[in-house]
Design a protein around this motif. Structure first.
Motif, mmCIF file in Angstrom:
data_model
loop_
_atom_site.group_PDB
_atom_site.id
_atom_site.type_symbol
_atom_site.label_atom_id
_atom_site.label_comp_id
_atom_site.label_asym_id
_atom_site.label_seq_id
_atom_site.Cartn_x
_atom_site.Cartn_y
_atom_site.Cartn_z
ATOM 1 N N THR A 466 36.109 35.762 28.785
ATOM 2 C CA THR A 466 35.851 37.146 28.356
ATOM 3 C C THR A 466 36.247 38.086 29.484
ATOM 4 O O THR A 466 35.826 37.899 30.633
ATOM 5 N N VAL A 467 37.057 39.075 29.152
ATOM 6 C CA VAL A 467 37.550 40.035 30.148
ATOM 7 C C VAL A 467 37.076 41.437 29.761
ATOM 8 O O VAL A 467 37.225 41.857 28.603
ATOM 9 N N VAL A 468 36.500 42.156 30.710
ATOM 10 C CA VAL A 468 36.012 43.512 30.442
ATOM 11 C C VAL A 468 36.595 44.459 31.495
ATOM 12 O O VAL A 468 36.605 44.158 32.690
ATOM 13 N N ARG A 469 37.109 45.626 31.024
ATOM 14 C CA ARG A 469 37.748 46.627 31.896
ATOM 15 C C ARG A 469 37.107 48.000 31.693
ATOM 16 O O ARG A 469 36.375 48.222 30.734
ATOM 17 N N ASN A 470 37.433 48.923 32.597
ATOM 18 C CA ASN A 470 37.039 50.350 32.537
ATOM 19 C C ASN A 470 35.543 50.573 32.724
ATOM 20 O O ASN A 470 34.994 51.562 32.236
ATOM 21 N N LEU A 471 34.873 49.702 33.444
ATOM 22 C CA LEU A 471 33.444 49.907 33.707
ATOM 23 C C LEU A 471 33.218 51.094 34.648
ATOM 24 O O LEU A 471 32.208 51.792 34.547
ATOM 25 N N GLU A 472 34.166 51.338 35.563
ATOM 26 C CA GLU A 472 33.976 52.384 36.572
ATOM 27 C C GLU A 472 33.844 53.768 35.945
ATOM 28 O O GLU A 472 33.124 54.629 36.473
ATOM 29 N N ALA A 498 42.764 45.039 37.638
ATOM 30 C CA ALA A 498 43.323 45.012 36.282
ATOM 31 C C ALA A 498 44.840 45.125 36.363
ATOM 32 O O ALA A 498 45.359 45.937 37.139
ATOM 33 N N PRO A 499 45.563 44.312 35.595
ATOM 34 C CA PRO A 499 47.034 44.345 35.642
ATOM 35 C C PRO A 499 47.567 45.741 35.319
ATOM 36 O O PRO A 499 47.105 46.405 34.392
ATOM 37 N N GLY A 500 48.560 46.195 36.112
ATOM 38 C CA GLY A 500 49.204 47.480 35.864
ATOM 39 C C GLY A 500 48.432 48.685 36.341
ATOM 40 O O GLY A 500 48.799 49.813 36.034
ATOM 41 N N GLN A 506 38.670 44.490 36.855
ATOM 42 C CA GLN A 506 38.225 43.833 35.619
ATOM 43 C C GLN A 506 37.328 42.650 35.977
ATOM 44 O O GLN A 506 37.500 42.006 37.014
ATOM 45 N N VAL A 507 36.370 42.402 35.091
ATOM 46 C CA VAL A 507 35.444 41.278 35.260
ATOM 47 C C VAL A 507 35.819 40.197 34.264
ATOM 48 O O VAL A 507 35.997 40.493 33.068
#
Length: 545
Positions: A466-472, A498-500, A506-507
């Motif tokens: 499971t990958v999660v992004r944009n938490l910040e 996070a790529p790019g 990303q977690v």
């Protein structure tokens, strides 16, 4: 201002929308001009150019040229006529009279001192401090100079006609006049007045002869001093007059407001300051005298019906208020010459400079503006319902044309439906979002907020992660979230870029852990579900056998 040669930055033909806007500005600034006169001054088809230049002191000036002659110039968002225009409309401004000997001094850059005025039998025109005035010579009503009154007519008379009367901006024979056809003033006879009382006439003649006898000894500001010293004295005087003149400001208290008068004045002062920086002051204006900031920008940003008076605020002085604004890192103030402070830098991206509007507020502002300026099309007025803005048409004035029309639409689109108008206004605004955390000041950022993105990916040996992004963006620390999930899911976690992207992490959690992740984000962090995408990928509960 134009006593010395100026430097031209650009010279371009005016656009149709700018021409309409100029007409509207002329009508607003000079209400005595009729529609035909405005159309004559700002012609519809004849060539009209916009010349942007820098005066010898660095002031950024916009000049409008028609038929080879400068007709208007704009300085710090204020519109002024040239002598060429005043020769066609000699009664456009209140006119004061001086002696021909004084003109030479005015052309050289001096201001007009009150001893140089000629008092006519009917008395001086009634003006207020800061009003734009014309200056003519004895025997000819054709103006030869344009200036701003340094005091009201009543104050002039009280002072015994002593001191500086007018700050001169432009004169016949200066370099702005030389950029035209260099024609001489026409001969315009003085207005015929009713015969005055004999005693008054004798008094007037004696006063005039006394003034005329003193003309040879008249010293004008700027004649015996260097320009830098003159600028310093003007700056100091403008500041003291602005802060000490009791007529400048008083606060009309709101009986329903529980705040004290001092607190209300503090809010008004900050509001005028921020609006001046946002809408009036440009980068090219810096460095800007603090007295000019107050007199030419902040006062003009004061809401109708209220008056700005620094003495009634907790700051008491402009310098103390600006020091406070400097501490908040909005501006930087320096003493460029002895005793005269200037704003030398502005943080144009400071969060306090902007104002946030929601879509519903924008909609209300546009609707109210259209109604107030009678822009609702008369043929569709009955259909134009505030609750149903898609009905009816709205006429586009110069301001709306500049705001929402594309370059190719300036001459073709005259009306728009309500829904199209509102959508275009929203599209032209800078998107922004605000994030509020308990016990903290709201954080405002430009752009659109990206949702927290949850995805499933496959790694080696067909293992799911499971990958999660944009938490910040929501104030969450990816490392802290990873630690919590590692304990709850009993699974390994890693935090990687996070790529790019450069600054986004990303977690990654081993296995399909969307149930645990969703519970953490929705129930504990209480994030709105609409800002989380990917929750539907959680594993389905197994069927009972």
């Amino acid at each position: 201002m134009f006593a010395k040669a100026f430097r031209v930055k650009s010279n371009t033909a005016i656009k149709g929308s700018d021409r309409r806007k100029l007409r509207a500005d002329v009508t607003a600034v000079f209400p005595t001009l009729g529609t035909d006169q405005v159309s004559e001054l700002v012609p519809g088809k004849e060539e009209l150019n916009i010349v942007k230049l820098y005066a010898h002191r660095g002031d950024a000036v916009t000049v409008y040229v028609s038929g080879g002659n400068p007709i208007l110039f704009e300085l710090e968002k204020n519109l002024y006529p040239t002598v060429y225009t005043l020769w066609s409309y000699p009664d456009l401004l209140p006119t004061f009279t001086t002696w021909p000997l004084v003109l030479e001094k005015l052309v050289g850059g001096a201001d007009l001192m009150l001893p140089g005025l000629v008092v006519p039998p009917a008395g001086l025109p009634q003006v207020q401090k800061g009003d734009l005035c014309a200056i003519a010579l004895v025997g000819n009503r054709a103006p030869v100079a344009i200036g701003v009154a340094a005091m009201s007519t009543a104050e002039m008379l009280t002072s015994g006609l002593k001191g500086r009367g007018f700050s001169v901006l432009h004169t016949y024979q200066d370099h702005l006049w030389r950029s035209g056809d260099k024609s001489s003033p026409p001969s315009i006879a003085p207005l015929a007045l009713d015969p005055p009382d004999l005693s008054e006439e004798k008094g007037s003649v004696q006063a005039d002869s006394t003034v005329q006898g003193d003309m040879r000894r008249l010293t004008l500001e700027g004649e015996e001093q260097e320009e830098g010293e003159v600028q310093q004295r003007c700056g100091e005087k403008s500041l003291s007059e602005a802060t000490e003149d009791p007529s400048v400001g008083g606060l009309n208290p709101d009986p329903t407001d529980s705040k004290t008068l001092q607190e209300q004045m503090d809010e008004l002062l900050q509001r005028c300051f921020l609006r001046a920086l946002k809408y009036r002051v440009k980068k090219a204006d810096l460095p800007l005298l603090t007295s000019t900031l107050l007199g030419s920008h902040m006062f003009s940003c004061c809401p109708e019906g209220r008056q700005l008076d620094i003495k009634k605020s907790s700051y008491k002085k402009l310098s103390k208020f600006l020091q406070h604004m400097q501490q908040e890192q909005i501006i930087q103030v320096q003493e460029l010459s002895k005793g005269v402070e200037s704003v030398v830098a502005v943080d144009w991206k400071h969060p306090r400079k902007g104002s946030i509007l929601e879509g519903s507020e924008v909609r209300t502002i546009v609707i109210n503006y259209a109604k107030k300026n009678d822009l609702v099309d008369a043929d569709n007025k009955k259909k134009a319902d505030v609750c149903l803005p898609s009905r009816g048409l709205v006429k586009l004035d110069p301001i709306l044309c500049d705001c929402i029309l594309e370059k190719g639409e300036q001459h073709t689109v005259m009306k728009l439906p309500w829904d199209s108008l509102l959508n275009r206004c929203l599209e032209k605004l800078q998107p922004a979002y605000q994030v509020t955390f308990p016990g903290q000041e709201p954080i405002v950022k430009k752009g659109k907020i990206c949702p927290i993105d949850i995805t499933l990916a496959q790694r080696a040996s067909n293992k799911k992660v499971t990958v999660v992004r944009n938490l910040e963006a929501y104030g969450l620390d990816p490392c802290s979230v990873a630690t919590i999930l590692q304990q709850r899911c009993q699974a390994s976690t890693t935090v990687t870029p996070a790529p790019g992207t450069k600054d986004i992490l990303q977690v990654q959690i081993q296995g399909n852990q969307i149930h645990h992740l969703g519970r953490l984000l929705l129930e504990e962090y209480r994030l709105p579900r609409k800002h989380i995408q990917g929750l539907e990928k959680a594993p389905k509960p197994g069927k009972k056998k």
